[in-house]
Design a protein around this motif. Structure first.
Motif, PDB file in Angstrom:
ATOM      1  N   ARG A   1      39.811  31.255  49.987  1.00 45.33           N
ATOM      2  CA  ARG A   1      40.555  31.283  48.724  1.00 45.33           C
ATOM      3  C   ARG A   1      39.729  30.695  47.589  1.00 45.33           C
ATOM      4  N   LEU A   2      39.022  29.597  47.861  1.00 45.44           N
ATOM      5  CA  LEU A   2      38.189  28.963  46.840  1.00 45.44           C
ATOM      6  C   LEU A   2      37.077  29.916  46.387  1.00 45.44           C
ATOM      7  N   VAL A   3      36.427  30.588  47.341  1.00 46.23           N
ATOM      8  CA  VAL A   3      35.356  31.541  47.000  1.00 46.23           C
ATOM      9  C   VAL A   3      35.915  32.685  46.158  1.00 46.23           C
ATOM     10  N   ALA A   4      37.118  33.166  46.509  1.00 45.98           N
ATOM     11  CA  ALA A   4      37.730  34.264  45.754  1.00 45.98           C
ATOM     12  C   ALA A   4      38.023  33.843  44.313  1.00 45.98           C
ATOM     13  N   VAL A   5      38.507  32.605  44.135  1.00 45.17           N
ATOM     14  CA  VAL A   5      38.788  32.110  42.780  1.00 45.17           C
ATOM     15  C   VAL A   5      37.506  31.981  41.972  1.00 45.17           C
ATOM     16  N   VAL A   6      36.466  31.404  42.584  1.00 47.81           N
ATOM     17  CA  VAL A   6      35.184  31.255  41.893  1.00 47.81           C
ATOM     18  C   VAL A   6      34.607  32.624  41.532  1.00 47.81           C
ATOM     19  N   GLN A   7      34.742  33.591  42.428  1.00 47.26           N
ATOM     20  CA  GLN A   7      34.230  34.932  42.161  1.00 47.26           C
ATOM     21  C   GLN A   7      34.945  35.571  40.971  1.00 47.26           C
ATOM     22  N   ARG A   8      36.271  35.423  40.914  1.00 40.63           N
ATOM     23  CA  ARG A   8      37.025  35.986  39.789  1.00 40.63           C
ATOM     24  C   ARG A   8      36.626  35.334  38.470  1.00 40.63           C
ATOM     25  N   VAL A   9      36.438  34.020  38.506  1.00 37.73           N
ATOM     26  CA  VAL A   9      36.063  33.301  37.277  1.00 37.73           C
ATOM     27  C   VAL A   9      34.701  33.775  36.778  1.00 37.73           C
ATOM     28  N   MET A  10      33.727  33.896  37.682  1.00 36.85           N
ATOM     29  CA  MET A  10      32.382  34.313  37.280  1.00 36.85           C
ATOM     30  C   MET A  10      32.367  35.757  36.788  1.00 36.85           C
ATOM     31  N   LEU A  11      33.118  36.633  37.445  1.00 33.97           N
ATOM     32  CA  LEU A  11      33.192  38.022  36.992  1.00 33.97           C
ATOM     33  C   LEU A  11      33.903  38.123  35.646  1.00 33.97           C
ATOM     34  N   ALA A  12      34.912  37.256  35.426  1.00 33.18           N
ATOM     35  CA  ALA A  12      35.617  37.248  34.146  1.00 33.18           C
ATOM     36  C   ALA A  12      34.700  36.832  33.008  1.00 33.18           C
ATOM     37  N   ARG A  13      33.683  36.027  33.335  1.00 35.64           N
ATOM     38  CA  ARG A  13      32.702  35.615  32.326  1.00 35.64           C
ATOM     39  C   ARG A  13      31.535  36.585  32.233  1.00 35.64           C
ATOM     40  N   GLN A  14      31.697  37.746  32.859  1.00 35.18           N
ATOM     41  CA  GLN A  14      30.735  38.848  32.776  1.00 35.18           C
ATOM     42  C   GLN A  14      29.353  38.462  33.319  1.00 35.18           C
ATOM     43  N   MET A  15      29.347  37.664  34.373  1.00 36.54           N
ATOM     44  CA  MET A  15      28.096  37.364  35.043  1.00 36.54           C
ATOM     45  C   MET A  15      27.682  38.564  35.893  1.00 36.54           C
ATOM     46  N   ASP A  16      26.385  38.665  36.153  1.00 35.86           N
ATOM     47  CA  ASP A  16      25.876  39.789  36.916  1.00 35.86           C
ATOM     48  C   ASP A  16      26.512  39.820  38.310  1.00 35.86           C
ATOM     49  N   GLU A  17      26.904  41.023  38.742  1.00 34.88           N
ATOM     50  CA  GLU A  17      27.603  41.170  40.016  1.00 34.88           C
ATOM     51  C   GLU A  17      26.728  40.751  41.198  1.00 34.88           C
ATOM     52  N   THR A  18      25.426  41.055  41.120  1.00 36.51           N
ATOM     53  CA  THR A  18      24.514  40.674  42.203  1.00 36.51           C
ATOM     54  C   THR A  18      24.443  39.158  42.356  1.00 36.51           C
ATOM     55  N   LEU A  19      24.325  38.465  41.222  1.00 37.10           N
ATOM     56  CA  LEU A  19      24.269  37.007  41.261  1.00 37.10           C
ATOM     57  C   LEU A  19      25.582  36.424  41.757  1.00 37.10           C
ATOM     58  N   VAL A  20      26.699  37.002  41.339  1.00 39.31           N
ATOM     59  CA  VAL A  20      28.013  36.507  41.762  1.00 39.31           C
ATOM     60  C   VAL A  20      28.164  36.616  43.276  1.00 39.31           C
ATOM     61  N   LYS A  21      27.781  37.762  43.845  1.00 40.59           N
ATOM     62  CA  LYS A  21      27.896  37.951  45.289  1.00 40.59           C
ATOM     63  C   LYS A  21      27.006  36.965  46.048  1.00 40.59           C
ATOM     64  N   PHE A  22      25.809  36.755  45.522  1.00 40.36           N
ATOM     65  CA  PHE A  22      24.876  35.844  46.202  1.00 40.36           C
ATOM     66  C   PHE A  22      25.397  34.409  46.159  1.00 40.36           C
ATOM     67  N   LEU A  23      25.832  33.954  45.003  1.00 41.47           N
ATOM     68  CA  LEU A  23      26.329  32.584  44.883  1.00 41.47           C
ATOM     69  C   LEU A  23      27.602  32.377  45.710  1.00 41.47           C
ATOM     70  N   CYS A  24      28.472  33.372  45.725  1.00 42.32           N
ATOM     71  CA  CYS A  24      29.695  33.264  46.525  1.00 42.32           C
ATOM     72  C   CYS A  24      29.379  33.229  48.019  1.00 42.32           C
TER      73      CYS A  24
END
Length: 277
Positions: A37-60
């Motif tokens: 759940r924590l990873v899903a929330v962090v992923q939504r927040v980063m995508l909402a800030r228009q961060m690169d999808e590749t970086l978001v997946k790697f960090l998550c």
């Protein structure tokens, strides 16, 4: 009866370990759910800030594995296993892996900087890392480009971020810098008029900023004109090549020569020759 006595003797121990095992399983499954759940929330927040999808997946992915590691350690600790040595072992292993992969980690850090600060994006034509081409993809460790002659180049991100980056696509317009030389004996005004007519006739040349056509220097064997029109970035090469060809044809028609490099050599006469003369 001895069996009952043995059962009574080990029953508290069985209950104790059973309780610990049950709590460890609860910690593991609940902890895994919380981490997800924590990873899903962090992923939504980063995508909402228009961060690169590749970086978001790697960090998550990293966050997920780190969270699961803590959950496993907590579960093992509940069972009664001494996790201090395990943590020390994992720390030493992480240090050894970090030292052996320091170049890869440097490329990773450079990739994160490229994705966050975006000095260029996919589709830009750039000169970076000792290569020039169109950006196909920006990965965590490497950047992939295609050269004008259709070669694929894979460059470590450390090499890209460690040098100058020239982004030819960053601006909508570009200045086309050209130099044309004429002989000293040719008509300067006529040559300038021809250059002005060529630039004015090209519809791709922008009116603002105004093109510059002027004598830039008096060379060793030619008078050099600087011709600097502005064009849309997509028209840069077309304007450069077409103008060069047209200038040559128009100069030939007008009898204006583009001289070859020349050098005058003066040989001093020997002293005896001068006296005899």
């Amino acid at each position: 009866m001895p069996d009952l006595n043995a059962l009574e003797q080990y029953l508290p121990l069985i209950i104790d370990y059973g309780t610990k095992l049950f709590l460890a399983l609860v910690i593991f499954y609940v902890g895994r759910f919380v981490v997800a759940r924590l990873v899903a929330v962090v992923q939504r927040v980063m995508l909402a800030r228009q961060m690169d999808e590749t970086l978001v997946k790697f960090l998550c992915s990293i966050l997920n594995w780190v969270g699961l590691l803590f959950v496993v350690i907590a579960a093992l600790s509940q069972v009664g296993i001494n996790t201090t040595s395990l943590v020390a072992l994992l720390g030493a292993a992480g240090l050894a892996i970090g030292l052996s992969l320091q170049n890869s980690l440097g490329n990773f850090a450079a990739g994160v900087m490229l994705i966050i600060f975006k000095p260029f994006v996919k589709g830009n034509f750039i000169d970076a890392g000792g290569a020039m081409g169109t950006v196909d993809s920006i990965g965590i460790f490497t950047t992939v480009m295609t050269t004008p002659d259709n070669k694929e180049i894979i460059i470590p991100n450390g090499a890209v971020i460690g040098g100058n980056i020239t982004n030819f696509s960053a601006r909508p317009t570009r200045r086309v810098d050209m130099v044309f030389g004429i002989s000293y004996g040719d008509d300067l005004r006529e040559a300038k008029t021809i250059l002005e007519e060529i630039i004015a006739a090209d519809e791709r040349v922008l009116s603002e900023p105004a093109p510059v056509i002027t004598v830039g220097s008096l060379g060793d064997s030619s008078v050099n004109f600087l011709v600097r029109p502005w064009a849309n970035a997509a028209d840069y090469w077309g304007v450069l090549w077409d103008t060069t060809e047209t200038v040559k044809l128009r100069f030939d028609e007008a009898g204006i020569t583009i001289p070859f490099p020349q050098m005058e050599v003066h040989l001093p006469q020997p002293a005896e020759t001068k006296e005899n003369a």
